[in-house]
Design a protein around this motif. Structure first.
Motif, PDB file in Angstrom:
ATOM      1  N   PRO A 239      -1.143 -14.685   2.437  1.00 45.39           N
ATOM      2  CA  PRO A 239      -1.557 -13.490   3.176  1.00 45.39           C
ATOM      3  C   PRO A 239      -1.589 -13.753   4.670  1.00 45.39           C
ATOM      4  CG  PRO A 239      -3.448 -14.516   2.102  1.00 45.39           C
ATOM      5  CD  PRO A 239      -2.226 -15.231   1.591  1.00 45.39           C
ATOM      6  N   VAL A 240      -1.201 -12.753   5.441  1.00 48.35           N
ATOM      7  CA  VAL A 240      -1.215 -12.840   6.902  1.00 48.35           C
ATOM      8  C   VAL A 240      -2.186 -11.802   7.441  1.00 48.35           C
ATOM      9  CG1 VAL A 240       0.112 -12.554   9.029  1.00 48.35           C
ATOM     10  CG2 VAL A 240       1.156 -13.678   7.036  1.00 48.35           C
ATOM     11  N   MET A 241      -3.233 -12.268   8.109  1.00 50.52           N
ATOM     12  CA  MET A 241      -4.138 -11.376   8.822  1.00 50.52           C
ATOM     13  C   MET A 241      -3.723 -11.366  10.284  1.00 50.52           C
ATOM     14  SD  MET A 241      -7.846 -12.400   7.272  1.00 50.52           S
ATOM     15  CE  MET A 241      -7.802 -13.983   8.104  1.00 50.52           C
ATOM     16  N   ALA A 242      -3.884 -10.239  10.939  1.00 57.33           N
ATOM     17  CA  ALA A 242      -3.508 -10.152  12.348  1.00 57.33           C
ATOM     18  C   ALA A 242      -4.497  -9.270  13.096  1.00 57.33           C
ATOM     19  CB  ALA A 242      -2.091  -9.601  12.498  1.00 57.33           C
ATOM     20  N   SER A 243      -4.684  -9.587  14.375  1.00 51.81           N
ATOM     21  CA  SER A 243      -5.581  -8.811  15.214  1.00 51.81           C
ATOM     22  C   SER A 243      -4.786  -8.040  16.261  1.00 51.81           C
ATOM     23  CB  SER A 243      -6.630  -9.710  15.870  1.00 51.81           C
ATOM     24  OG  SER A 243      -7.522  -8.934  16.641  1.00 51.81           O
ATOM     25  N   GLY A 244      -4.513  -8.643  17.420  1.00 51.29           N
ATOM     26  CA  GLY A 244      -3.855  -7.903  18.494  1.00 51.29           C
ATOM     27  C   GLY A 244      -4.713  -6.804  19.069  1.00 51.29           C
ATOM     28  N   HIS A 245      -6.018  -6.853  18.763  1.00 48.46           N
ATOM     29  CA  HIS A 245      -6.971  -5.803  19.116  1.00 48.46           C
ATOM     30  C   HIS A 245      -7.532  -6.092  20.506  1.00 48.46           C
ATOM     31  CE1 HIS A 245     -11.060  -3.764  18.004  1.00 48.46           C
ATOM     32  NE2 HIS A 245     -10.238  -2.899  18.569  1.00 48.46           N
ATOM     33  N   VAL A 246      -6.783  -5.728  21.546  1.00 52.28           N
ATOM     34  CA  VAL A 246      -7.123  -6.144  22.903  1.00 52.28           C
ATOM     35  C   VAL A 246      -7.463  -4.996  23.851  1.00 52.28           C
ATOM     36  CG1 VAL A 246      -5.671  -8.184  22.669  1.00 52.28           C
ATOM     37  CG2 VAL A 246      -4.714  -6.127  23.701  1.00 52.28           C
ATOM     38  N   SER A 247      -7.137  -3.779  23.485  1.00 50.17           N
ATOM     39  CA  SER A 247      -7.286  -2.653  24.415  1.00 50.17           C
ATOM     40  C   SER A 247      -8.738  -2.228  24.581  1.00 50.17           C
ATOM     41  CB  SER A 247      -6.449  -1.461  23.937  1.00 50.17           C
ATOM     42  OG  SER A 247      -5.076  -1.815  23.904  1.00 50.17           O
ATOM     43  N   ASP A 248      -8.998  -1.432  25.599  1.00 47.98           N
ATOM     44  CA  ASP A 248     -10.344  -0.938  25.870  1.00 47.98           C
ATOM     45  C   ASP A 248     -10.584   0.458  25.282  1.00 47.98           C
ATOM     46  OD1 ASP A 248     -11.111  -3.233  27.363  1.00 47.98           O
ATOM     47  OD2 ASP A 248     -10.018  -2.455  29.086  1.00 47.98           O
ATOM     48  N   VAL A 249      -9.622   1.342  25.438  1.00 44.19           N
ATOM     49  CA  VAL A 249      -9.757   2.722  24.952  1.00 44.19           C
ATOM     50  C   VAL A 249      -9.515   2.759  23.444  1.00 44.19           C
ATOM     51  CG1 VAL A 249      -8.870   5.072  25.170  1.00 44.19           C
ATOM     52  CG2 VAL A 249      -9.010   3.591  27.186  1.00 44.19           C
ATOM     53  N   LEU A 250     -10.323   3.516  22.714  1.00 44.44           N
ATOM     54  CA  LEU A 250     -10.235   3.535  21.251  1.00 44.44           C
ATOM     55  C   LEU A 250      -8.853   3.924  20.745  1.00 44.44           C
ATOM     56  CD1 LEU A 250     -13.634   5.063  20.020  1.00 44.44           C
ATOM     57  CD2 LEU A 250     -12.810   2.723  19.728  1.00 44.44           C
ATOM     58  N   GLU A 251      -8.249   4.921  21.361  1.00 43.47           N
ATOM     59  CA  GLU A 251      -6.922   5.347  20.917  1.00 43.47           C
ATOM     60  C   GLU A 251      -5.895   4.225  21.092  1.00 43.47           C
ATOM     61  OE1 GLU A 251      -9.423   8.789  21.375  1.00 43.47           O
ATOM     62  OE2 GLU A 251      -8.982   7.133  22.772  1.00 43.47           O
ATOM     63  N   ASP A 252      -6.040   3.460  22.166  1.00 45.95           N
ATOM     64  CA  ASP A 252      -5.143   2.325  22.383  1.00 45.95           C
ATOM     65  C   ASP A 252      -5.442   1.193  21.402  1.00 45.95           C
ATOM     66  OD1 ASP A 252      -3.954   3.700  24.466  1.00 45.95           O
ATOM     67  OD2 ASP A 252      -5.200   2.744  26.006  1.00 45.95           O
ATOM     68  N   GLN A 253      -6.700   1.023  21.067  1.00 46.48           N
ATOM     69  CA  GLN A 253      -7.071   0.031  20.064  1.00 46.48           C
ATOM     70  C   GLN A 253      -6.451   0.375  18.710  1.00 46.48           C
ATOM     71  OE1 GLN A 253     -11.301  -0.858  19.914  1.00 46.48           O
ATOM     72  NE2 GLN A 253     -11.513  -0.480  22.110  1.00 46.48           N
ATOM     73  N   ALA A 254      -6.474   1.643  18.377  1.00 45.25           N
ATOM     74  CA  ALA A 254      -5.857   2.087  17.125  1.00 45.25           C
ATOM     75  C   ALA A 254      -4.363   1.785  17.142  1.00 45.25           C
ATOM     76  CB  ALA A 254      -6.106   3.572  16.907  1.00 45.25           C
ATOM     77  N   ALA A 255      -3.741   2.000  18.288  1.00 45.07           N
ATOM     78  CA  ALA A 255      -2.310   1.694  18.406  1.00 45.07           C
ATOM     79  C   ALA A 255      -2.065   0.197  18.230  1.00 45.07           C
ATOM     80  CB  ALA A 255      -1.782   2.174  19.753  1.00 45.07           C
TER      81      ALA A 255
END
Length: 312
Positions: free
Chosen positions: A76-92
């Motif tokens: 299994p591969v888990m990934a984050s990439g969760h770096v943005s500040d705005v919620l909509e950008d975080q979702a992206a």
């Protein structure tokens, strides 16, 4: 079919770079195969060790996609990439990881509220964010220390359990007392805690944690795999191995991740020390630090031989 997030060892993957600071995907493949050879149960890609804060949106997605392709369903591969500040950008950010084939999405705990904002604001933002993510993919949390460390409170952990969406937490509390309390909170639930702190690893496994996901996997993954997979059968040898791992982990305080890159050069995985991190560009690892890693590397090889499956 997404692979299940099972208990065990999940290396926090480094990202190798070419001379022009583009991602060296040949070295990524060598790194993944090295992890697998050493013993793992899955991979944590596009995390802080992966330089996710220094990669572009396109590069983060490409790195996740290549990791999934190279792994080819073996783990299994888990990934984050969760770096943005705005919620909509975080979702992206997170949807990019889902589109790239990640088996689980790992949210960063400090992205959902400012240091001075309380858990009510944090939970409200989490609820909004979840609504923008695929319903069929497991979620996790990483108590990332950058740009500030936000530990999950007891109340938050209870909410995560109730939601039924979360299966993974990378714990960076480094507190035996808190580890015991957290293990009790998630006992019998689908939420698994993975320790990032080497000194408390055996304590956490005995308390009920599911494994290890920390930066020391970039030095001697096999020793973490041995402890996590066999500590119950090892008897006093488990304490002996824990004593070494806890002491060895002080190398984290030297100059990470440059020291891990140097160690992986010795393994024939990386070809250079290049990094996008500003501190790594401003100063080089010293000759004395290299000697420390040389000696650390030699002792780790000795410990690997002592604790190899054939000798235990």
């Amino acid at each position: 079919m997404r692979k299940e997030i099972v208990a065990g060892v999940y290396p926090t993957m480094l990202t190798p770079f070419k001379a022009d600071l583009s991602i060296d995907f040949d070295a990524v493949e060598r790194l993944i195969e090295w992890y697998i050879k050493k013993g793992i149960d899955g991979l944590f890609a596009v995390c802080q060790s992966s330089a996710m804060f220094e990669l572009s949106k396109r590069e983060r997605k490409e790195l996740c996609q290549k990791t999934v392709e190279i792994t080819d369903g073996r783990y299994p591969v888990m990934a984050s990439g969760h770096v943005s500040d705005v919620l909509e950008d975080q979702a992206a950010d997170l949807n990019d990881m889902a589109d790239a084939g990640a088996d689980a999405l790992v949210l960063v705990s400090n992205r959902l509220a400012a240091p001075w904002e309380d858990d009510r604001i944090w939970m409200r933002n989490l609820e909004k964010l979840i609504q923008m993510l695929p319903e069929d993919i497991p979620l996790g949390f990483y108590e990332c220390p950058y740009p500030y460390k936000r530990l999950l409170s007891t109340e938050i952990i209870k909410e995560l359990v109730v939601s039924g969406r979360f299966e993974f937490v990378k714990d960076t509390c480094c507190s035996p007392t808190l580890i015991t309390e957290r293990a009790e909170l998630v006992q019998g639930t689908s939420l698994k805690f993975f320790n990032a702190n080497a000194a408390t690893l055996l304590h956490s496994l005995k308390a009920g944690y599911s494994g290890y996901s920390g930066i020391m996997t970039n030095f001697h993954t096999d020793l973490y795999y041995k402890l996590c997979s066999s500590w119950k059968e090892m008897g006093d040898k488990a304490e002996e191995l824990q004593n070494y791992l806890g002491n060895a982990s002080t190398i984290e305080c030297q100059f990470y991740p440059a020291n891990a890159r140097y160690s992986l050069i010795k393994e024939g995985i990386f070809s250079n020390l290049l990094s996008r991190r500003q501190d790594a560009r401003l100063r080089q690892i010293t000759e004395s630090e290299k000697m420390e890693i040389d000696q650390f590397y030699a002792v780790s090889k000795q410990m690997s031989a002592i604790f190899s499956e054939k000798n235990q």
